[in-house]
Design a protein around this motif. Structure first.
Motif, short mmCIF file in Angstrom:
data_model
loop_
_atom_site.label_atom_id
_atom_site.label_comp_id
_atom_site.label_asym_id
_atom_site.label_seq_id
_atom_site.Cartn_x
_atom_site.Cartn_y
_atom_site.Cartn_z
N VAL A 78 0.83 -1.21 0.00
CA VAL A 78 0.00 0.00 0.00
C VAL A 78 0.86 1.25 0.00
O VAL A 78 2.05 1.21 0.34
N ASP A 79 0.23 2.37 -0.39
CA ASP A 79 0.81 3.70 -0.20
C ASP A 79 -0.07 4.43 0.82
O ASP A 79 -1.30 4.37 0.74
N ARG A 90 2.86 -1.35 9.54
CA ARG A 90 3.55 -2.64 9.71
C ARG A 90 3.50 -3.38 8.39
O ARG A 90 2.43 -3.76 7.92
N SER A 91 4.66 -3.59 7.76
CA SER A 91 4.70 -4.20 6.43
C SER A 91 5.96 -5.03 6.27
O SER A 91 6.89 -4.66 5.54
N TYR A 92 6.01 -6.15 6.97
CA TYR A 92 7.14 -7.07 6.85
C TYR A 92 6.92 -8.01 5.67
O TYR A 92 5.82 -8.57 5.51
N PRO A 93 7.92 -8.22 4.82
CA PRO A 93 7.74 -9.05 3.63
C PRO A 93 7.38 -10.50 3.93
O PRO A 93 6.73 -11.16 3.12
N GLU A 94 7.80 -11.01 5.10
CA GLU A 94 7.51 -12.40 5.41
C GLU A 94 6.14 -12.60 6.04
O GLU A 94 5.73 -13.75 6.28
N GLU A 95 5.40 -11.51 6.28
CA GLU A 95 4.07 -11.63 6.83
C GLU A 95 3.02 -11.52 5.74
O GLU A 95 3.28 -10.97 4.67
N LYS A 96 1.82 -12.00 6.01
CA LYS A 96 0.78 -12.09 4.99
C LYS A 96 0.01 -10.79 4.79
O LYS A 96 -0.67 -10.63 3.79
N VAL A 97 0.09 -9.87 5.75
CA VAL A 97 -0.70 -8.65 5.66
C VAL A 97 0.14 -7.43 5.97
O VAL A 97 1.21 -7.52 6.56
N THR A 98 -0.38 -6.27 5.54
CA THR A 98 0.17 -4.97 5.90
C THR A 98 -0.87 -4.24 6.74
O THR A 98 -2.05 -4.22 6.37
N GLU A 99 -0.45 -3.66 7.86
CA GLU A 99 -1.38 -2.98 8.77
C GLU A 99 -1.04 -1.50 8.86
O GLU A 99 0.12 -1.13 9.02
N THR A 100 -2.07 -0.66 8.78
CA THR A 100 -1.94 0.77 9.02
C THR A 100 -2.87 1.14 10.16
O THR A 100 -4.09 0.96 10.05
N SER A 101 -2.30 1.63 11.27
CA SER A 101 -3.08 1.95 12.47
C SER A 101 -2.98 3.45 12.73
O SER A 101 -1.89 3.97 12.96
N LEU A 102 -4.12 4.14 12.70
CA LEU A 102 -4.13 5.59 12.86
C LEU A 102 -4.40 5.96 14.32
O LEU A 102 -5.38 5.53 14.91
N ILE A 103 -3.50 6.78 14.88
CA ILE A 103 -3.65 7.23 16.26
C ILE A 103 -4.35 8.59 16.31
O ILE A 103 -5.27 8.81 17.08
N ILE A 128 -6.21 -3.56 7.64
CA ILE A 128 -5.37 -4.75 7.45
C ILE A 128 -5.52 -5.18 6.00
O ILE A 128 -6.63 -5.48 5.54
N VAL A 129 -4.42 -5.20 5.25
CA VAL A 129 -4.46 -5.45 3.82
C VAL A 129 -3.69 -6.71 3.48
O VAL A 129 -2.49 -6.81 3.78
N SER A 130 -4.37 -7.67 2.86
CA SER A 130 -3.67 -8.85 2.36
C SER A 130 -2.81 -8.47 1.17
O SER A 130 -3.12 -7.53 0.44
N ASN A 131 -1.74 -9.17 0.97
CA ASN A 131 -0.81 -8.83 -0.11
C ASN A 131 -1.48 -8.87 -1.48
O ASN A 131 -1.12 -8.11 -2.38
N ASP A 132 -2.47 -9.74 -1.65
CA ASP A 132 -3.19 -9.81 -2.93
C ASP A 132 -4.62 -9.35 -2.77
O ASP A 132 -5.55 -9.86 -3.39
N SER A 133 -4.82 -8.33 -1.91
CA SER A 133 -6.16 -7.86 -1.56
C SER A 133 -6.94 -7.40 -2.79
O SER A 133 -6.42 -6.77 -3.69
N ALA A 134 -8.25 -7.69 -2.77
CA ALA A 134 -9.10 -7.29 -3.90
C ALA A 134 -10.38 -6.61 -3.45
O ALA A 134 -11.00 -5.90 -4.20
N THR A 135 -10.81 -6.83 -2.18
CA THR A 135 -12.07 -6.28 -1.72
C THR A 135 -11.91 -5.72 -0.32
O THR A 135 -10.91 -5.93 0.35
#
Length: 244
Positions: A78-79, A90-103, A128-135
């Motif tokens: 994501v951008d 949080r966007s580690y390449p070995e994990e399945k998802v990318t997380e953006t948490s807004l404070i 929470i975004v899956s690497n191949d997220s579509a919806t």
């Protein structure tokens, strides 16, 4: 695990090894806390017409507001675009998802594979975004049919009513497991303590753990996990072996 200010390396690239964290200030005054096993980079024209950084791993940003120059974080999935706000990515390449948490503030998250898919986050929301997220789906959705990989909009998790969000407690030297499987915990332990963790027996990998460890050493964490997870472990130098 100690946190210490680190100046950007030559070429505006900063990285942290497993077992360490860093804090840095970008040219515009934005503060960045970089978690273990992570790196961030930015171009020499950062103070020009745009403020753009590239992130691999996890970082907490406290961005200086500048309406004329949006702050953009690029990850593999994501951008994230902001004007002035505090949030965790949080966007580690070995994990399945990318997380953006807004404070606080507001951020706009754009899916890399679909520039038209944008999500505007409000304070205390997490995407929470899956690497191949579509919806996109919400936690309250009752549709249990199988779906393609998703983007899930949820809330940041406060372990106590007035506590700091669990997603950013790592900046306070607190190691948090929030309903994570032992397989996920193992990867966190590897980055946090700079060790290698091997789990013998697939049945152990799906045991879930929740807990907060405040500057505890590796042995103390493993002992606590052992009590609730009913497993044994051995520590050989920088290797942890978990066995049934």
């Amino acid at each position: 695990m100690k946190t210490s200010p680190v100046a950007p390396a030559t070429g505006n690239f900063v990285s942290t090894r497993n077992g360490s964290k860093s804090k840095l200030q970008l040219p515009d005054g934005t503060q960045v806390w970089l978690n273990s096993g992570s790196n961030i980079s930015y171009d020499n024209d950062f103070n020009g017409t745009s403020r753009q950084v590239r992130l691999t791993g996890e970082a907490f940003f406290d961005v200086v507001k500048d309406n004329a120059r949006p702050f953009i974080i690029h990850t593999a999935t994501v951008d994230v675009t902001v004007l002035g706000t505090a949030f965790n990515v949080r966007s580690y390449p070995e994990e399945k998802v990318t997380e953006t948490s807004l404070i606080r503030g507001a951020v706009e998250v754009t899916l890399k594979t679909n520039a038209g898919k944008k999500v505007l986050l409000k304070p205390n929301e997490k995407l929470i975004v899956s690497n191949d997220s579509a919806t996109i789906k919400h936690d309250s959705a009752k549709d249990t049919r199988k779906r393609p990989a998703t983007m899930t909009l949820t809330q940041v998790h406060h372990l106590d009513r007035d506590s700091v969000a669990a997603e950013v407690l790592w900046t306070k030297n607190k190691l948090v497991f929030d309903g994570e499987t032992l397989g996920q915990v193992a990867r966190r332990l590897e980055r946090w303590y700079g060790v290698t963790v091997t789990i013998q027996g697939d049945e152990l990998k799906n045991i879930e753990f929740t807990g907060v460890f405040d500057d505890d050493n590796l042995t103390e964490v493993l002992y606590a996990l052992q009590l609730s997870g009913n497993f044994k472990y051995e520590i050989k130098k920088n290797e942890v072996i978990i066995i049934p």
